[in-house]
Design a protein around this motif. Structure first.
Motif, PDB file in Angstrom:
ATOM      1  N   GLU A   1       0.837  -1.204   0.000  1.00 26.29           N
ATOM      2  CA  GLU A   1       0.000   0.000   0.000  1.00 26.29           C
ATOM      3  C   GLU A   1       0.875   1.258   0.000  1.00 26.29           C
ATOM      4  N   ALA A   2       2.048   1.176   0.664  1.00 31.23           N
ATOM      5  CA  ALA A   2       2.853   2.390   0.886  1.00 31.23           C
ATOM      6  C   ALA A   2       3.800   2.699  -0.268  1.00 31.23           C
ATOM      7  N   ILE A   3       4.239   1.662  -0.970  1.00 35.67           N
ATOM      8  CA  ILE A   3       5.361   1.882  -1.906  1.00 35.67           C
ATOM      9  C   ILE A   3       4.983   2.805  -3.060  1.00 35.67           C
ATOM     10  N   GLY A   4       5.928   3.662  -3.402  1.00 36.98           N
ATOM     11  CA  GLY A   4       5.739   4.572  -4.538  1.00 36.98           C
ATOM     12  C   GLY A   4       5.277   5.964  -4.124  1.00 36.98           C
ATOM     13  N   SER A   5       5.090   6.191  -2.831  1.00 37.59           N
ATOM     14  CA  SER A   5       4.724   7.548  -2.397  1.00 37.59           C
ATOM     15  C   SER A   5       5.176   7.770  -0.958  1.00 37.59           C
TER      16      SER A   5
ATOM     17  N   VAL B   1       8.538   6.048   0.410  1.00 34.96           N
ATOM     18  CA  VAL B   1       8.803   4.598   0.407  1.00 34.96           C
ATOM     19  C   VAL B   1       9.106   4.137  -1.026  1.00 34.96           C
ATOM     20  N   THR B   2      10.249   3.527  -1.218  1.00 35.41           N
ATOM     21  CA  THR B   2      10.634   3.161  -2.588  1.00 35.41           C
ATOM     22  C   THR B   2      11.438   1.862  -2.625  1.00 35.41           C
ATOM     23  N   SER B   3      11.694   1.382  -3.859  1.00 35.56           N
ATOM     24  CA  SER B   3      12.528   0.204  -4.056  1.00 35.56           C
ATOM     25  C   SER B   3      13.021   0.169  -5.500  1.00 35.56           C
TER      26      SER B   3
ATOM     27  N   MET C   1      12.902   8.935   4.258  1.00 37.46           N
ATOM     28  CA  MET C   1      12.826   8.103   3.050  1.00 37.46           C
ATOM     29  C   MET C   1      13.300   6.707   3.424  1.00 37.46           C
ATOM     30  N   ILE C   2      12.728   5.692   2.754  1.00 40.07           N
ATOM     31  CA  ILE C   2      13.191   4.320   3.001  1.00 40.07           C
ATOM     32  C   ILE C   2      13.262   3.573   1.669  1.00 40.07           C
ATOM     33  N   HIS C   3      14.416   2.969   1.422  1.00 38.35           N
ATOM     34  CA  HIS C   3      14.576   2.094   0.251  1.00 38.35           C
ATOM     35  C   HIS C   3      14.500   0.660   0.755  1.00 38.35           C
TER      36      HIS C   3
END
Ligand code: FAD
Length: 438
Positions: free
Chosen positions: A141-145, A148-150, A276-278
């Motif tokens: 739900e969180a990734i991309g905004s 929160v990224t990868s 920020m978190i990768h």
């Protein structure tokens, strides 16, 4: 190239009871047209043009995934890492543009989403690795905004760069999961690039806490490379937390929750605020492999059960496995695939000719460890013995500008123009040196 596209069927097909509209037969079926599938097909065709090969591959795009780290670091655009699949598939193969959903090695057959039953004489299994986003609560739900990224998806790698570029200070977290992953160095590479970039912007690094959180107890599996990375994190004032396994992202409060481990046992829990978190997500073999008779029995990873030297399946001799989905006890990289593919090609032809399998893979792999925008440790190693090797007459256990140039310019060229075409390049003629530091 012949292309078979999915049937326009309205009826549902499921992995348990695949509906069959048509049966086809190929001498060699390859599941997965990524780095491993295409490279192996090209090597086979180099050796015997008349082979009847089908590649089962659903994606219209072929990505050069090592370029995603450079995309996250703002060096490449994501479009620099992709080509249309039909441009990279060898012209001589039949492209089955569908997903394999069930493998039936007892009957030398597999089934696809579009209702094809593909029968084969020999099978090569290489559908890559599955990204298990769902194993970290709140991540999907969180990734991309909201920070929160990868880099483990082409969808989010450009967002990594957006976050790094706009970072104004605070906690920058970089995580490693508790499963095998492709390119074990990638979660660190992007951290070193971020750290380097923050230093180039007035005051940003001073206002930042850069943290690397990993369930492991050291920086890298090969002691010589681990020692370099330990120096790098110390010199750069990067806060490393060993024994920390990410289990939840709380997007509303921007918190990352970790299990704290000691000797693999959970001894506590800690919550850390992130700006920020990768995330390097947990990974495993694709589910349809895990659920098939080809998987290593009783192993949660579900990897294709192959002999580590010959890459032949341990129970089905007409099946070979290669690349990230395989059980090979080495680091999962495209560099490893480059050395595995000719072994599979030669051994499969030996098998078809009823000859003993003559080619052996030695566990070679390579992870170009980017440590900044102009330096890289070309971490080549013999994955079976965790010993550094080098294709160059240079000590590999050193940060070098020339290896940054290799990573940025030479390796992408080699991938598209030599490796995928089943061609050797100059480095292949040099036997890697078992490097011993004096
Ligand atoms: P992939 O190349 O992933 O190909 C698998 C293919 O199978 C895909 O095309 C997929 O569409 C297809 N497939 C999936 N499911 C099915 C199905 N059910 N049926 C049919 N087809 C299917 N390697 C390096 O050597 N150096 C690096 O610096 C490096 N950096 C990396 C950085 C990142 C961020 C990432 C994500 C990877 C990196 N890698 C690096 C790893 C490298 O990309 C992989 O190890 C390599 O691509 C593995 O090849 P493969 O063919 O096994 O899997």
């Amino acid at each position: 190239m012949v292309t078979l596209t999915p049937q326009q069927s309205q009826s549902a097909t499921s992995p348990d009871r695949p509906e069959v509209h048509k049966t086809v037969h190929y001498q060699i079926a390859i599941v997965g047209g990524g780095a491993a599938g295409i490279t192996t097909a090209s090597w086979l065709l180099e050796k015997a043009r008349s082979l009847d090969i089908a590649i089962i591959e659903p994606s219209q795009k072929h990505y050069y995934q090592p370029g995603w780290t450079l995309t996250g670091g703002g060096v490449f655009q994501i479009q620099d890492t992709v080509k249309p699949q039909k441009e990279v598939l060898p012209k001589e193969v039949t492209w089955v543009a569908e997903r394999a959903i069930k493998l039936d090695p007892e009957n030398n057959a597999l089934f696809t989403t579009g209702g094809l039953k593909v029968e084969y004489d020999c099978l090569i299994v290489c559908p890559g690795i599955q990204i298990d986003w769902h194993l970290i609560k709140g991540l999907k739900e969180a990734i991309g905004s909201n920070g929160v990224t990868s880099n483990y998806s082409p969808k989010y790698a450009p967002y990594t760069w957006e976050l790094i570029r706009n970072f104004q200070g605070g906690n920058a977290l970089f995580t490693f999961p508790n499963t095998p992953i492709k390119c074990g160095g990638a979660p660190q590479k992007i951290m070193y690039m971020a750290d380097d970039f923050f230093r180039s912007k007035y005051g940003v690094r001073q206002r930042s806490n850069v943290m690397f959180l990993t369930p492991k107890t050291r920086m890298f599996s090969v002691p010589e490379y681990s020692a370099i990375l330990e120096n790098v994190v110390q010199e750069r004032d990067i806060d490393v937390k060993f024994g920390h396994n990410l289990k939840e992202i709380k997007a509303d409060t921007k918190e990352a929750v970790f299990d704290v481990l000691q000797d693999d046992a959970i001894v506590g829990e800690v919550s850390i605020h992130y700006d920020m978190i990768h995330v390097a997500p947990p990974q495993s073999a694709p589910d349809f492999i895990k659920e098939s008779p080809l998987a290593v029995p009783n192993n949660p990873g579900g990897w294709v059960d192959v002999n580590k030297d010959t890459l032949q399946h341990n129970r089905y001799p007409n099946v070979f496995g290669i690349g990230d989905a395989s059980s090979l006890p080495t680091s999962k990289t495209a560099a490893a695939v480059r050395k595995q593919a000719p072994v599979v090609a030669e051994n499969l032809l030996n098998f078809l000719g009823s000859q003993p399998l003559s080619a052996h893979y030695d566990g070679y792999t390579c992870c170009p460890l980017i440590t900044g925008y102009d330096k890289t440790v070309m971490a080549e190693f013999d994955g079976y013995n965790a010993r550094p090797t080098s294709s160059f007459p240079l000590n590999p256990a050193k940060e070098r500008w020339v290896m940054w140039v290799m990573k940025k310019h030479v390796l992408p060229w080699v991938y598209w123009n030599r490796m995928l075409k089943g061609a050797a390049f100059e480095g292949d003629y040099i036997k890697p040196l078992q490097w011993r530091q004096k």
